[in-house]
Design an enzyme around this catalytic site. Sequence first.
Site, PDB file in Angstrom:
ATOM      1  N   HIS A  61      38.901  51.223  35.005  1.00 13.18           N
ATOM      2  CA  HIS A  61      39.551  49.938  34.670  1.00 13.18           C
ATOM      3  C   HIS A  61      38.632  49.162  33.726  1.00 13.18           C
ATOM      4  O   HIS A  61      37.777  48.394  34.153  1.00 13.18           O
ATOM      5  CB  HIS A  61      39.823  49.148  35.954  1.00 13.18           C
ATOM      6  CG  HIS A  61      40.630  47.904  35.744  1.00 13.18           C
ATOM      7  ND1 HIS A  61      41.895  47.734  36.279  1.00 13.18           N
ATOM      8  CD2 HIS A  61      40.381  46.776  35.044  1.00 13.18           C
ATOM      9  CE1 HIS A  61      42.370  46.549  35.918  1.00 13.18           C
ATOM     10  NE2 HIS A  61      41.461  45.935  35.171  1.00 13.18           N
ATOM     11  N   HIS A  63      38.534  46.940  30.004  1.00  7.93           N
ATOM     12  CA  HIS A  63      39.236  46.277  28.894  1.00  7.93           C
ATOM     13  C   HIS A  63      38.490  46.622  27.603  1.00  7.93           C
ATOM     14  O   HIS A  63      37.727  45.817  27.084  1.00  7.93           O
ATOM     15  CB  HIS A  63      39.314  44.774  29.154  1.00  7.93           C
ATOM     16  CG  HIS A  63      40.180  44.447  30.333  1.00  7.93           C
ATOM     17  ND1 HIS A  63      41.506  44.126  30.202  1.00  7.93           N
ATOM     18  CD2 HIS A  63      39.920  44.478  31.661  1.00  7.93           C
ATOM     19  CE1 HIS A  63      42.034  43.940  31.403  1.00  7.93           C
ATOM     20  NE2 HIS A  63      41.082  44.146  32.314  1.00  7.93           N
ATOM     21  N   LYS A 155      50.056  50.462  33.188  1.00  5.76           N
ATOM     22  CA  LYS A 155      49.482  49.317  33.908  1.00  5.76           C
ATOM     23  C   LYS A 155      50.587  48.311  34.179  1.00  5.76           C
ATOM     24  O   LYS A 155      51.483  48.115  33.349  1.00  5.76           O
ATOM     25  CB  LYS A 155      48.397  48.689  33.012  1.00  5.76           C
ATOM     26  CG  LYS A 155      47.979  47.265  33.361  1.00  5.76           C
ATOM     27  CD  LYS A 155      46.661  47.221  34.095  1.00  5.76           C
ATOM     28  CE  LYS A 155      46.309  45.799  34.489  1.00  5.76           C
ATOM     29  NZ  LYS A 155      45.357  45.170  33.592  1.00  5.76           N
ATOM     30  N   HIS A 194      47.383  45.985  38.791  1.00  2.00           N
ATOM     31  CA  HIS A 194      46.567  44.802  39.049  1.00  2.00           C
ATOM     32  C   HIS A 194      47.217  44.105  40.236  1.00  2.00           C
ATOM     33  O   HIS A 194      48.403  43.797  40.196  1.00  2.00           O
ATOM     34  CB  HIS A 194      46.568  43.880  37.817  1.00  2.00           C
ATOM     35  CG  HIS A 194      46.115  42.488  38.130  1.00  2.00           C
ATOM     36  ND1 HIS A 194      44.845  42.029  37.849  1.00  2.00           N
ATOM     37  CD2 HIS A 194      46.757  41.449  38.723  1.00  2.00           C
ATOM     38  CE1 HIS A 194      44.735  40.774  38.255  1.00  2.00           C
ATOM     39  NE2 HIS A 194      45.876  40.399  38.791  1.00  2.00           N
ATOM     40  N   HIS A 223      41.662  46.011  42.315  1.00  2.00           N
ATOM     41  CA  HIS A 223      41.223  44.694  42.820  1.00  2.00           C
ATOM     42  C   HIS A 223      41.649  44.560  44.294  1.00  2.00           C
ATOM     43  O   HIS A 223      42.167  43.534  44.719  1.00  2.00           O
ATOM     44  CB  HIS A 223      41.836  43.539  42.020  1.00  2.00           C
ATOM     45  CG  HIS A 223      41.818  43.712  40.534  1.00  2.00           C
ATOM     46  ND1 HIS A 223      40.777  44.292  39.866  1.00  2.00           N
ATOM     47  CD2 HIS A 223      42.718  43.351  39.581  1.00  2.00           C
ATOM     48  CE1 HIS A 223      41.050  44.301  38.566  1.00  2.00           C
ATOM     49  NE2 HIS A 223      42.211  43.752  38.373  1.00  2.00           N
ATOM     50  N   ASP A 270      36.175  46.590  35.765  1.00  2.00           N
ATOM     51  CA  ASP A 270      36.931  45.532  35.069  1.00  2.00           C
ATOM     52  C   ASP A 270      36.101  44.952  33.910  1.00  2.00           C
ATOM     53  O   ASP A 270      36.239  43.790  33.546  1.00  2.00           O
ATOM     54  CB  ASP A 270      37.344  44.414  36.040  1.00  2.00           C
ATOM     55  CG  ASP A 270      38.640  43.737  35.630  1.00  2.00           C
ATOM     56  OD1 ASP A 270      39.143  43.996  34.506  1.00  2.00           O
ATOM     57  OD2 ASP A 270      39.136  42.901  36.412  1.00  2.00           O
TER      58      ASP A 270
HETATM   59 ZN   LIG Z   1      41.357  43.984  34.442  1.00  5.03          ZN
END
Ligand SMILES: [Zn+2]
Length: 374
Positions: A61, A63, A155, A194, A223, A270
């Site tokens: 995960h 970005h 996602k 998410h 998460h 993340d």
């Molecule tokens: Zn994220």
Amino acid sequence: MNEFKVIRNAHIYAPEDAGIQDVLICNDKMIDIRPNLVFSYDHEEIDASGKYLIPGFIDQHVHIIGGGGENGFSSLIREIQMTDCIQYGVTTVIGLLGTDAHVKSIEQLVAKTKALREQGMSAYCLTGSYAIPTTTLTGSIGKDIAFIDEIIGVKVAISDHRSSAPLKQELARMATECRTAGLLANKPGVVHMHTGKGKDGYKKILEIVEETDIPITQFRPTHVANQYEDALAFASKGGYIDFTADEKTPSLLKKTLEIVPLKQITLSSDANGSFPIWDENLNIIGMGVGKMETLYASIRSLILEEHVDISTAISIITKNVADALLLKQKGSIEKGKDADIVLLDTDLNVTDVFALGKQVVKEKAIVAKNYYQY
Ligand SMILES: [Zn+2]
């Protein structure tokens, strides 16, 4: 011409304890692993006496083109660089979009995934972002997964005020589309979710699994500390649960390892995503940024402070992730697999990293370069 390397005398955790052995690398693969390995062709010798040798980390995960944007345009986060990953032992990333789909696209995401591959890392990505209808490259989630090499799933966001409040039927249909496309392309076709702190929790997903024939493994909540009790209920039915690394993660992982089978537990960073801070009325009052260094730092303190054995702890960011995402060349120190290797000193600090057989970190110094680096 073939390039050979022999890494000698390291204590291997593959992740299972394999004792002290030598590893022979040819180009990007490990081709032999044994004690006192004899090899007569021209090769580079790397002495790893006193070190641990473990698989390169897989961060599912990330970005990679930067996330954020919850606090104005200036709160959009920068792209990741290859060196941001490899210096913390991460040799494989899965890139994704977040709340940023108004300003960033799947085209940009796939392009960055290709760029990281060109630079010598292993990289994949997900189509979609937070919302349904889903942003895609080809106009269809299924076609993206079936035909775009880099894309392995989708996602979506659930239980969050920033989600599109997806309906149960929409999530079920998304999962079936991913599943059939994944079967066709030999990819996991995961629905990476998410999951925020919303009232809904995992209710819809648990109901879908109850009411339809969609296997629970198609849904991959991340998460999971945001909805810990629901995550345990989900895991008790055989689902994978992905934690996000922060300072509370080591103790939470320790607790979870006593309840959930090890192979169902993974961890991601993340990195370069936003960690917005909200007041009780969901007004934004601050903004943090996810960092890749938290991934291995959490595992290191799981070992050193929570006293979980090395083999179990590293499985969470190596073998478990590779198995869960069908990355058959990744996740373990094994003959024939990709030479993604991390060396640790006796204090369990990362000292050396090999990505697809190339040494990218040497004695704690980054020796690989990003394309633009002045
Ligand atoms: Zn994220």
